[in-house]
Design a protein around this motif. Structure first.
Motif, PDB file in Angstrom:
ATOM      1  N   ILE A   1      13.029   2.894  -4.360  1.00 20.09           N
ATOM      2  CA  ILE A   1      12.799   3.532  -3.226  1.00 20.09           C
ATOM      3  C   ILE A   1      12.650   5.005  -3.576  1.00 20.09           C
ATOM      4  CG2 ILE A   1      15.280   3.858  -2.876  1.00 20.09           C
ATOM      5  CD1 ILE A   1      14.338   3.652   0.193  1.00 20.09           C
ATOM      6  N   GLU A   2      11.750   5.743  -2.937  1.00 17.82           N
ATOM      7  CA  GLU A   2      11.373   6.872  -3.184  1.00 17.82           C
ATOM      8  C   GLU A   2      12.622   7.961  -2.810  1.00 17.82           C
ATOM      9  OE1 GLU A   2       8.203   6.513  -5.174  1.00 17.82           O
ATOM     10  OE2 GLU A   2       8.742   8.704  -4.549  1.00 17.82           O
ATOM     11  N   PRO A   3      13.110   8.914  -3.636  1.00 19.08           N
ATOM     12  CA  PRO A   3      14.443   9.719  -3.296  1.00 19.08           C
ATOM     13  C   PRO A   3      14.185  10.398  -1.997  1.00 19.08           C
ATOM     14  CG  PRO A   3      12.883  10.691  -5.014  1.00 19.08           C
ATOM     15  CD  PRO A   3      12.364   9.418  -4.982  1.00 19.08           C
TER      16      PRO A   3
ATOM     17  N   GLY B   1       7.889  -3.837  -2.571  1.00 20.54           N
ATOM     18  CA  GLY B   1       6.613  -3.312  -1.700  1.00 20.54           C
ATOM     19  C   GLY B   1       5.967  -2.373  -2.713  1.00 20.54           C
ATOM     20  N   VAL B   2       5.408  -1.611  -2.461  1.00 17.65           N
ATOM     21  CA  VAL B   2       4.746  -0.512  -3.110  1.00 17.65           C
ATOM     22  C   VAL B   2       5.618   1.021  -2.778  1.00 17.65           C
ATOM     23  CG1 VAL B   2       2.937   1.059  -3.624  1.00 17.65           C
ATOM     24  CG2 VAL B   2       2.513  -1.393  -3.041  1.00 17.65           C
ATOM     25  N   ASN B   3       6.156   1.159  -1.553  1.00 10.95           N
ATOM     26  CA  ASN B   3       6.673   2.260  -1.078  1.00 10.95           C
ATOM     27  C   ASN B   3       7.496   1.668   0.351  1.00 10.95           C
ATOM     28  OD1 ASN B   3       7.630   4.846  -0.769  1.00 10.95           O
ATOM     29  ND2 ASN B   3       5.562   5.893  -0.225  1.00 10.95           N
ATOM     30  N   ILE B   4       8.576   1.062  -0.313  1.00 17.00           N
ATOM     31  CA  ILE B   4       9.192   0.421   0.563  1.00 17.00           C
ATOM     32  C   ILE B   4      10.388   1.273   1.591  1.00 17.00           C
ATOM     33  CG2 ILE B   4       9.447  -1.852  -0.415  1.00 17.00           C
ATOM     34  CD1 ILE B   4      12.289  -1.338  -1.148  1.00 17.00           C
TER      35      ILE B   4
ATOM     36  N   GLY C   1       0.905  -1.178  -0.024  1.00 16.09           N
ATOM     37  CA  GLY C   1       0.107   0.064   0.174  1.00 16.09           C
ATOM     38  C   GLY C   1       0.916   1.132  -0.034  1.00 16.09           C
ATOM     39  N   CYS C   2       0.170   2.501  -0.155  1.00 15.84           N
ATOM     40  CA  CYS C   2       0.843   3.714  -0.286  1.00 15.84           C
ATOM     41  C   CYS C   2      -0.025   4.904   0.528  1.00 15.84           C
ATOM     42  CB  CYS C   2       1.183   4.030  -1.635  1.00 15.84           C
ATOM     43  SG  CYS C   2       2.351   5.516  -1.595  1.00 15.84           S
ATOM     44  N   ASP C   3       0.483   5.884   1.130  1.00 15.28           N
ATOM     45  CA  ASP C   3      -0.080   6.980   1.600  1.00 15.28           C
ATOM     46  C   ASP C   3       0.105   8.207   1.012  1.00 15.28           C
ATOM     47  OD1 ASP C   3       0.126   5.815   5.277  1.00 15.28           O
ATOM     48  OD2 ASP C   3      -1.249   5.214   3.344  1.00 15.28           O
ATOM     49  N   TYR C   4       0.689   8.103  -0.071  1.00  5.39           N
ATOM     50  CA  TYR C   4       1.058   9.221  -0.892  1.00  5.39           C
ATOM     51  C   TYR C   4       0.094   9.615  -2.054  1.00  5.39           C
ATOM     52  CZ  TYR C   4       6.220   9.605   0.479  1.00  5.39           C
ATOM     53  OH  TYR C   4       7.147   9.615   1.262  1.00  5.39           O
ATOM     54  N   LYS C   5      -0.002  10.972  -2.515  1.00  5.31           N
ATOM     55  CA  LYS C   5      -1.304  11.229  -3.411  1.00  5.31           C
ATOM     56  C   LYS C   5      -0.594  11.497  -4.701  1.00  5.31           C
ATOM     57  CE  LYS C   5      -4.524  10.776   0.052  1.00  5.31           C
ATOM     58  NZ  LYS C   5      -3.596   9.512   0.511  1.00  5.31           N
ATOM     59  N   CYS C   6       0.358  11.006  -5.494  1.00  6.55           N
ATOM     60  CA  CYS C   6       0.854  11.314  -6.683  1.00  6.55           C
ATOM     61  C   CYS C   6      -0.505  11.397  -7.689  1.00  6.55           C
ATOM     62  CB  CYS C   6       1.717  10.466  -7.136  1.00  6.55           C
ATOM     63  SG  CYS C   6       3.217  10.240  -5.834  1.00  6.55           S
ATOM     64  N   THR C   7      -0.577  12.230  -8.342  1.00  3.12           N
ATOM     65  CA  THR C   7      -1.784  12.730  -8.987  1.00  3.12           C
ATOM     66  C   THR C   7      -1.746  11.771 -10.189  1.00  3.12           C
ATOM     67  OG1 THR C   7      -0.658  14.541 -10.103  1.00  3.12           O
ATOM     68  CG2 THR C   7      -1.761  15.182  -8.543  1.00  3.12           C
ATOM     69  N   TYR C   8      -1.172  11.024 -10.619  1.00  4.35           N
ATOM     70  CA  TYR C   8      -1.152  10.354 -11.809  1.00  4.35           C
ATOM     71  C   TYR C   8      -1.410   8.581 -11.414  1.00  4.35           C
ATOM     72  CZ  TYR C   8       3.538   9.457 -10.607  1.00  4.35           C
ATOM     73  OH  TYR C   8       4.657   9.294  -9.736  1.00  4.35           O
ATOM     74  N   CYS C   9      -1.487   8.405 -10.299  1.00  2.00           N
ATOM     75  CA  CYS C   9      -1.306   6.936  -9.592  1.00  2.00           C
ATOM     76  C   CYS C   9      -2.344   6.409  -9.399  1.00  2.00           C
ATOM     77  CB  CYS C   9      -0.415   6.749  -8.546  1.00  2.00           C
ATOM     78  SG  CYS C   9       0.070   5.334  -8.191  1.00  2.00           S
ATOM     79  N   THR C  10      -2.815   5.091  -9.543  1.00  2.00           N
ATOM     80  CA  THR C  10      -4.025   4.398  -8.946  1.00  2.00           C
ATOM     81  C   THR C  10      -3.706   3.489  -7.955  1.00  2.00           C
ATOM     82  OG1 THR C  10      -3.740   2.787 -10.696  1.00  2.00           O
ATOM     83  CG2 THR C  10      -5.126   4.474 -11.189  1.00  2.00           C
ATOM     84  N   ILE C  11      -2.283   3.180  -7.612  1.00  2.00           N
ATOM     85  CA  ILE C  11      -1.994   2.007  -6.709  1.00  2.00           C
ATOM     86  C   ILE C  11      -2.587   2.246  -5.419  1.00  2.00           C
ATOM     87  CG2 ILE C  11       0.000   0.787  -5.829  1.00  2.00           C
ATOM     88  CD1 ILE C  11       1.776   1.648  -8.176  1.00  2.00           C
ATOM     89  N   PRO C  12      -2.463   3.377  -4.855  1.00  2.00           N
ATOM     90  CA  PRO C  12      -3.266   3.563  -3.363  1.00  2.00           C
ATOM     91  C   PRO C  12      -4.715   3.063  -3.603  1.00  2.00           C
ATOM     92  CG  PRO C  12      -1.883   5.487  -3.658  1.00  2.00           C
ATOM     93  CD  PRO C  12      -1.891   4.787  -5.112  1.00  2.00           C
ATOM     94  N   LEU C  13      -5.230   3.196  -4.517  1.00  2.00           N
ATOM     95  CA  LEU C  13      -6.795   2.841  -4.897  1.00  2.00           C
ATOM     96  C   LEU C  13      -6.671   1.379  -4.912  1.00  2.00           C
ATOM     97  CD1 LEU C  13      -7.744   5.483  -7.279  1.00  2.00           C
ATOM     98  CD2 LEU C  13      -8.302   5.504  -4.996  1.00  2.00           C
TER      99      LEU C  13
ATOM    100  N   ARG D   1       2.296  16.005  -7.476  1.00  2.00           N
ATOM    101  CA  ARG D   1       2.303  15.873  -6.037  1.00  2.00           C
ATOM    102  C   ARG D   1       3.420  14.994  -5.640  1.00  2.00           C
ATOM    103  NH1 ARG D   1      -3.667  15.615  -4.181  1.00  2.00           N
ATOM    104  NH2 ARG D   1      -4.101  17.137  -5.410  1.00  2.00           N
ATOM    105  N   ARG D   2       4.603  15.200  -6.143  1.00  2.00           N
ATOM    106  CA  ARG D   2       5.751  14.199  -5.694  1.00  2.00           C
ATOM    107  C   ARG D   2       6.229  14.991  -4.490  1.00  2.00           C
ATOM    108  NH1 ARG D   2       6.045   9.300  -6.623  1.00  2.00           N
ATOM    109  NH2 ARG D   2       8.506   9.352  -7.067  1.00  2.00           N
ATOM    110  N   ARG D   3       6.905  14.292  -3.676  1.00  2.00           N
ATOM    111  CA  ARG D   3       7.401  14.821  -2.279  1.00  2.00           C
ATOM    112  C   ARG D   3       8.893  15.376  -2.363  1.00  2.00           C
ATOM    113  NH1 ARG D   3       4.099  12.076   2.400  1.00  2.00           N
ATOM    114  NH2 ARG D   3       2.147  11.947   1.397  1.00  2.00           N
TER     115      ARG D   3
HETATM  116  S1  SF4 Z   1       3.469   6.692  -7.537  1.00  2.00           S
HETATM  117 FE1  SF4 Z   1       4.361   5.479  -5.881  1.00  2.00          FE
HETATM  118  S2  SF4 Z   1       4.522   6.843  -4.138  1.00  2.00           S
HETATM  119 FE2  SF4 Z   1       3.158   7.749  -5.563  1.00  2.00          FE
HETATM  120  S3  SF4 Z   1       1.221   7.205  -5.028  1.00  2.00           S
HETATM  121 FE3  SF4 Z   1       1.874   5.708  -6.446  1.00  2.00          FE
HETATM  122  S4  SF4 Z   1       2.820   3.943  -5.282  1.00  2.00           S
HETATM  123 FE4  SF4 Z   1       2.632   5.840  -4.009  1.00  2.00          FE
END
Ligand code: SF4
Length: 441
Positions: free
Chosen positions: A236-238, A195-198, A151-163, A275-277
């Motif tokens: 891994i996220e930068p 993982g998704v966001n290790i 899973g993932c708690d990030y909210k990147c605007t193009y991504c469906t993985i958290p959903l 909405r990258r961090r």
């Molecule tokens: S791109 Fe990666 S970090 Fe961003 S919401 Fe999707 S899974 Fe999470």
């Protein structure tokens, strides 16, 4: 007579580790695992929502199974099944669709494997997918994929993985170490953490929103496990790759000098829209820190082309940014609109034709970068883990810093670690070498 089961996995290393775990459950229920091309009583398709044309791919895989055995029971699990369960259930030949909370309980949903008139859906709201199920792959490849986070708690605007996969949650450190021991006890030489966001490892480890441990603590603990020759961090996220982790890897016993770090864009305005961090300056810092303490390290980069608002100038900024960075290869993704994402309604849509042109340019840059990296390694002494497939009379393998090598097929080398000196690059871009010591059996 044992029932036969076959699996088809789409997508990422995480999906492969989960298929392998589900397959072990089937074996413990007395099923015999066969190849997907063979006749089986049940076919399980582990789907992906990121794959281009995921729907077309899925339909053709179902057709493939039905061709081999029209009577077979067909089940779909995975991210696409969670995001669009009814769409999959409506595909001709599909009997069962299970969402994120149900996929690991698939054997509970099986009756006499007779086909259903229409696809049955057992899915749920993704909010319910807040518990963790461990998994690791074994036996399918030379290296094992060990799931440590989901899973993932990030909210990147193009991504469906958290959903598709729910909130960020992690395995307990003790359980990860136990799985790592189980894998190394099976003579697997390399473990890839997945993982998704290790980098967010530790979150939800004890069932709450807090971090039980950090990714850095996980890395240190795994490095102490006896018998593991190599540990590779998948992606891994930068902003989550801390300097302490980089320094630890540079001195560690088992962690290899290979980092795959998603960048997505080399322009800060686009990074904000995504909405990258982090901003691109942080990315430069990470790359320079890695190269400072591990000059021979391999650095892979994810980048998206054609994101809304990406003008020609902004794209060129990304191109030049990557061209100047000391990185080793690119994974280039062409932006595509996804339902229920913020980006799908952003202005400044880039035409498909321009997206394709930009993707081609960056893939060309990736070839150039990989070649330059390989050339920088010629003459160096490295360790190669040899793979098991005879590829047109050649055996292949990867060095610790992810240089792909080849040599004439020799079955004695399969799944062994050998020290070599890299000599030159062949026409197909793979690296040749000489053994520098007696073969290690
Ligand atoms: S791109 Fe990666 S970090 Fe961003 S919401 Fe999707 S899974 Fe999470």
């Amino acid at each position: 007579m044992d029932k036969k089961v076959a699996f088809y996995t789409l997508g990422c290393k995480l999906n492969f580790s989960e298929t392998s775990t589900i397959a072990r459950d089937f074996s413990s229920e007395g099923f015999e695992r066969v190849d997907f091309k063979e006749k089986a009583d049940i076919y399980v398709i582990n789907t992906c929502s990121v794959t281009e044309n995921a729907d077309k791919r899925f339909k053709s895989i179902v057709k493939q199974a039905q061709k081999v055995n029209p009577e077979a029971f067909v089940a779909a699990v995975g991210c696409y099944a969670q995001l669009k369960p009814q769409e999959l259930a409506d595909v001709d030949g599909v009997d069962l669709v299970l969402g994120a909370t149900e996929k690991f309980k698939i054997t509970d949903y099986l009756n006499d494997l007779s086909k259903n008139d229409m696809g049955e859906v057992h899915s749920c709201e993704i909010e319910d997918a807040n518990f963790y199920v461990g998994s690791y792959s074994i036996g399918d490849r030379t290296r094992a994929f060990l799931k440590v986070q989901d899973g993932c708690d990030y909210k990147c605007t193009y991504c469906t993985i958290p959903l598709a996969r729910g909130v960020s949650r992690s395995d307990t450190l003790e359980n990860v170490l136990e799985n790592a021991r189980a894998i190394s006890a099976k003579n697997i030489k390399e473990i890839v953490l997945t993982g998704v966001n290790i980098g967010d490892y530790g979150k939800g480890e004890f069932g709450n929103k807090k971090h039980g441990h950090t990714f850095y603590e996980l890395v240190k603990a795994l490095d102490k496990v006896e018998g593991i020759e190599r540990l590779r961090i998948s992606s891994i996220e930068p902003n989550l790759l801390k300097n302490e982790t980089i320094e630890f890897v540079s001195k560690s016993k088992a962690f290899v000098p290979h980092f795959h770090i998603p960048l997505q864009s080399g322009n800060n305005e686009i990074l904000k829209l995504m909405r990258r961090r982090y901003m691109k300056e942080l990315y430069v810092e990470r790359v320079s820190r890695i190269k400072e303490v591990m000059p021979h390290a391999c650095i892979g980069v994810d980048v998206i082309v054609g994101f809304p608002g990406e003008t020609d100038d902004l794209f060129l900024e990304t191109y030049n940014f990557l061209n100047e960075l000391e990185i080793s290869y690119l994974h280039v993704f062409t932006y595509s609109e996804r339902d229920h994402t913020v980006a799908a309604s952003l202005e400044g849509v880039v035409s498909k034709k321009v997206r394709a042109k930009r993707s081609k340019m960056l893939r060309g840059l990736s070839v150039k970068k990989r070649r330059a990296f390989y050339e920088s390694q010629i003459g160096s002494s490295r360790t190669v883990l040899f793979e098991g497939e005879n590829k047109e009379g050649y055996i292949q393998g990867f060095t610790e810093n992810y240089v792909k090598v080849k040599s004439p097929w020799n079955p004695e080398l399969v799944n062994t670690l050998q020290t070599v000196e890299l000599t030159d690059i062949d026409d197909d871009g793979l690296v040749r070498f000489e053994f520098v010591s007696e073969l290690v059996r």
